[in-house]
Scaffold this motif. Structure first.
Motif, mmCIF file in Angstrom:
data_model
loop_
_atom_site.group_PDB
_atom_site.id
_atom_site.type_symbol
_atom_site.label_atom_id
_atom_site.label_comp_id
_atom_site.label_asym_id
_atom_site.label_seq_id
_atom_site.Cartn_x
_atom_site.Cartn_y
_atom_site.Cartn_z
ATOM 1 N N LEU A 1 0.829 -1.206 0.000
ATOM 2 C CA LEU A 1 0.000 0.000 0.000
ATOM 3 C C LEU A 1 0.865 1.259 0.000
ATOM 4 N N ALA A 2 2.021 1.182 0.615
ATOM 5 C CA ALA A 2 2.897 2.352 0.680
ATOM 6 C C ALA A 2 3.645 2.572 -0.636
ATOM 7 N N PRO B 1 -3.319 -1.340 -10.094
ATOM 8 C CA PRO B 1 -4.078 -0.991 -11.305
ATOM 9 C C PRO B 1 -5.588 -0.986 -11.087
ATOM 10 N N CYS B 2 -6.239 -0.126 -11.854
ATOM 11 C CA CYS B 2 -7.705 -0.092 -11.899
ATOM 12 C C CYS B 2 -8.318 -0.034 -10.499
ATOM 13 N N THR B 3 -7.728 0.764 -9.635
ATOM 14 C CA THR B 3 -8.121 0.762 -8.232
ATOM 15 C C THR B 3 -8.160 2.183 -7.680
ATOM 16 N N GLN B 4 -9.221 2.524 -6.954
ATOM 17 C CA GLN B 4 -9.200 3.721 -6.110
ATOM 18 C C GLN B 4 -8.469 3.273 -4.844
ATOM 19 N N MET B 5 -7.226 3.721 -4.675
ATOM 20 C CA MET B 5 -6.398 3.178 -3.602
ATOM 21 C C MET B 5 -7.038 3.366 -2.219
ATOM 22 N N LYS B 6 -7.836 4.422 -2.079
ATOM 23 C CA LYS B 6 -8.460 4.659 -0.763
ATOM 24 C C LYS B 6 -9.419 3.522 -0.394
ATOM 25 N N ALA B 7 -9.952 2.851 -1.432
ATOM 26 C CA ALA B 7 -10.883 1.743 -1.168
ATOM 27 C C ALA B 7 -10.201 0.649 -0.341
ATOM 28 N N HIS B 8 -8.871 0.595 -0.407
ATOM 29 C CA HIS B 8 -8.166 -0.435 0.376
ATOM 30 C C HIS B 8 -8.157 -0.157 1.880
ATOM 31 N N GLU B 9 -8.699 1.018 2.271
ATOM 32 C CA GLU B 9 -8.906 1.214 3.711
ATOM 33 C C GLU B 9 -9.971 0.230 4.212
ATOM 34 N N GLN B 10 -10.915 -0.118 3.297
ATOM 35 C CA GLN B 10 -11.975 -1.060 3.677
ATOM 36 C C GLN B 10 -11.704 -2.494 3.168
ATOM 37 N N ILE B 11 -11.174 -2.566 1.935
ATOM 38 C CA ILE B 11 -10.989 -3.894 1.322
ATOM 39 C C ILE B 11 -9.502 -4.218 1.350
ATOM 40 N N PRO B 12 -9.099 -5.194 2.171
ATOM 41 C CA PRO B 12 -7.663 -5.461 2.244
ATOM 42 C C PRO B 12 -7.108 -6.067 0.955
ATOM 43 N N LEU B 13 -5.884 -5.716 0.629
ATOM 44 C CA LEU B 13 -5.168 -6.395 -0.457
ATOM 45 C C LEU B 13 -4.947 -7.839 -0.030
ATOM 46 N N SER C 1 -27.566 -3.583 -5.225
ATOM 47 C CA SER C 1 -27.056 -2.221 -5.043
ATOM 48 C C SER C 1 -25.736 -2.046 -5.792
ATOM 49 N N ALA C 2 -25.293 -0.788 -5.878
ATOM 50 C CA ALA C 2 -24.106 -0.464 -6.675
ATOM 51 C C ALA C 2 -22.842 -1.133 -6.134
ATOM 52 N N ASP C 3 -22.860 -1.501 -4.829
ATOM 53 C CA ASP C 3 -21.644 -2.119 -4.270
ATOM 54 C C ASP C 3 -21.695 -3.650 -4.314
ATOM 55 N N PHE C 4 -22.604 -4.197 -5.147
ATOM 56 C CA PHE C 4 -22.744 -5.662 -5.222
ATOM 57 C C PHE C 4 -21.415 -6.348 -5.564
ATOM 58 N N ALA C 5 -20.720 -5.831 -6.582
ATOM 59 C CA ALA C 5 -19.489 -6.502 -7.051
ATOM 60 C C ALA C 5 -18.469 -6.590 -5.919
ATOM 61 N N ARG C 6 -18.316 -5.496 -5.169
ATOM 62 C CA ARG C 6 -17.339 -5.480 -4.079
ATOM 63 C C ARG C 6 -17.739 -6.479 -2.980
ATOM 64 N N ARG C 7 -19.033 -6.497 -2.654
ATOM 65 C CA ARG C 7 -19.482 -7.389 -1.579
ATOM 66 C C ARG C 7 -19.401 -8.855 -2.006
ATOM 67 N N CYS C 8 -19.747 -9.111 -3.254
ATOM 68 C CA CYS C 8 -19.714 -10.487 -3.781
ATOM 69 C C CYS C 8 -18.264 -10.991 -3.815
ATOM 70 N N PHE C 9 -17.353 -10.103 -4.213
ATOM 71 C CA PHE C 9 -15.927 -10.445 -4.226
ATOM 72 C C PHE C 9 -15.478 -10.847 -2.816
ATOM 73 N N ALA C 10 -15.858 -10.017 -1.816
ATOM 74 C CA ALA C 10 -15.434 -10.278 -0.433
ATOM 75 C C ALA C 10 -16.021 -11.602 0.072
ATOM 76 N N ARG C 11 -17.288 -11.860 -0.221
ATOM 77 C CA ARG C 11 -17.922 -13.125 0.198
ATOM 78 C C ARG C 11 -17.278 -14.312 -0.516
ATOM 79 N N GLY C 12 -16.945 -14.100 -1.786
ATOM 80 C CA GLY C 12 -16.290 -15.161 -2.565
ATOM 81 C C GLY C 12 -14.995 -15.583 -1.887
ATOM 82 N N LEU C 13 -14.232 -14.624 -1.430
ATOM 83 C CA LEU C 13 -12.960 -14.937 -0.762
ATOM 84 C C LEU C 13 -13.192 -15.815 0.465
ATOM 85 N N GLU C 14 -14.243 -15.483 1.232
ATOM 86 C CA GLU C 14 -14.546 -16.286 2.432
ATOM 87 C C GLU C 14 -14.902 -17.714 2.050
#
Ligand SMILES: Cc1ncc(COP(=O)(O)O)c(C=O)c1O
Length: 438
Positions: A10-11, A16-28, A383-396
């Motif tokens: 992060l430092a 790529p293709c990332t709003q880096m601030k989003a990684h405050e919520q979604i860990p790499l 909702s608009a954040d479906f892709a992000r939430r689905c990605f996170a659930r997929g990882l679990e």
């Protein structure tokens, strides 16, 4: 270890293709190693790579055959410039690709990333017409929702506002024609009828503007970044005929859909046509090394062959035709030749279809669709954040799933067995269920 890699990344790394601030919520996710269809995280988890690491991997990670050929090549020649020099791997690869097109597309021009291949095809097309004295042919056409890469030239034919808007002053946007995407068919209209309707719109545009148009660029059969928009091959037949009639080049961007993804080695084969230019990247190196190329016809090549330097194609990249990347591609073609991969993939595609059946019965699912080794469906009312939430659930649930908007898709490497495919179906269903219940 994983935490430290994450913080350091992060430092120091701009991802790529990332709003880096989003990684405050979604860990790499730090990855330690990979094997076959599996990615192993630094903290000891295992993820099924259902999207072939951005659609590049074909025969699994750390494939022993590709590794072995690369090791041998590494001891012989790692790189030499391709202007004024040549080497075995680039010659053999060019010959083998020409043979795969029955020598219709017998000239290979190399670069590294997909977007560079797009730009090469656009430049070659325009320069071809210029060499023939057709100075007015400087515009391009692409399909609505098209994606051909994100460099400034490629953005001209990428019809995705999110990627293009900020750079509008730099981009000379191409014209767009309606997409034959089957999801846009009118109620009761067949995929074929819808494709013919889209082709009629293409004809209207060509009839009016063909004097200014150098080429039409298409992603054959599946517009992947548009959300795996699939369409009937009759569109490609019509596009080929119309481009011939109106003296416009046809560029097939097979960067994502080539190398067996859609069933045939080249997606255009489903329509029984060849384009004037065919772009390959991603899977051609087995997902190992950056390699892209543009195949073109002899007629194109001959238009540049002259005593005058300026009539030549004066375009280059430092790593053009890199021997290691070409060797990875040769190893990939060997794997296609050794096992009958394309017919085995028909079986694999059937396993995927069976695994997706219960998903298709879910009330929120629309447009379950498949083209060879690409399977996709849309999730309604999210909702608009479906892709992000689905990605996170997929990882679990042990999956690398990366939905595009409300489209969930699988584009796995050609190594999944029946049991793994069934597990993929079950875990995707569970992921979907959990994401919708949040
Ligand atoms: C159809 C298509 N064309 C071009 C590209 C750009 O390739 P790259 O990301 O290697 O520049 C992509 C990448 O996803 C693609 O799907």
């Amino acid at each position: 270890m994983a935490a430290s890699l994450l913080q350091r990344s992060l430092a120091a790394v701009w991802h790529p293709c990332t709003q880096m601030k989003a990684h405050e919520q979604i860990p790499l996710i730090p990855i330690a190693r990979a094997e076959g269809p599996w990615l192993y995280t630094e903290d000891g988890r295992r993820l099924l790579d259902t999207i072939s690491s951005w659609w590049v991997n074909l025969f699994g990670h750390c494939n022993p055959n590709i590794n072995a050929l690369l090791r041998e090549q590494l001891e012989r020649l790692e790189h030499v410039m391709l202007a004024g020099f040549t080497h075995g791997p680039v010659v053999e690869l060019s010959e083998r690709l020409a043979a795969l097109t029955n020598h219709v597309l017998g000239h290979a021009f190399y670069a590294s990333d997909g977007a560079s291949a797009t730009e090469i095809a656009l430049k070659m097309s325009l320069h071809y017409w210029r060499n023939g004295g057709r100075l007015g042919k400087t515009r391009f056409l692409s399909l609505a929702g098209s994606y051909h890469g994100e460099t400034v030239g490629a953005l001209a034919v990428t019809d995705i506002p999110l990627f293009r808007e900020a750079y509008a002053p730099l981009v000379r946007a191409a014209g767009t024609v309606p997409s034959p995407d089957i999801r846009l068919a009118a109620p009761g209209e067949s995929a074929e009828a819808h494709a013919l309707r889209a082709a009629a719109a293409l004809e209207a545009t060509l009839a009016e503007h063909h004097q200014e148009i150098a080429a039409l660029i298409v992603e054959p059969l599946v517009q992947c970044a548009a959300g795996m928009a699939m369409y009937h091959p009759v569109y490609l037949q019509q596009a080929r005929a119309l481009c011939d009639r109106y003296e416009v080049h046809l560029i097939a961007d097979e960067i994502a859909v080539g190398c067996g993804r859609t069933g045939n080695f080249f997606a255009c084969e489903a329509a029984g046509i060849w384009p004037d230019f065919l772009c390959l990247s991603k899977g051609i190196s087995g997902g190992y090394l950056p390699l892209s190329l543009v195949l073109s016809t002899d007629a194109i090549y001959q238009a540049f062959y002259a005593d005058d330097t300026r009539r030549g194609f004066l375009h280059s990249h430092s790593y053009t035709g890199n021997p290691l990347a070409c060797t990875a591609a040769l190893a990939t073609l060997d794997l296609f030749a050794q096992a009958d991969v394309l017919s085995m993939n028909r079986e694999r595609a059937r396993w995927l279809a069976e695994a997706a059946m219960p998903i298709g019965e879910h009330s929120a699912i629309r447009h379950l669709r498949q083209q060879g080794m690409i399977l996709a469906f849309d999730v309604e009312g999210v909702s608009a954040d479906f892709a992000r939430r689905c990605f996170a659930r997929g990882l679990e649930n042990g999956l690398l799933l990366r939905p595009i908007g409300n489209t969930v898709y699988w584009m796995p490497p050609y190594v999944l067995d029946e049991t793994q495919s069934r597990w993929l179906g079950e875990q995707t269903f569970k992921t979907l269920h959990e994401t919708l219940a949040e």
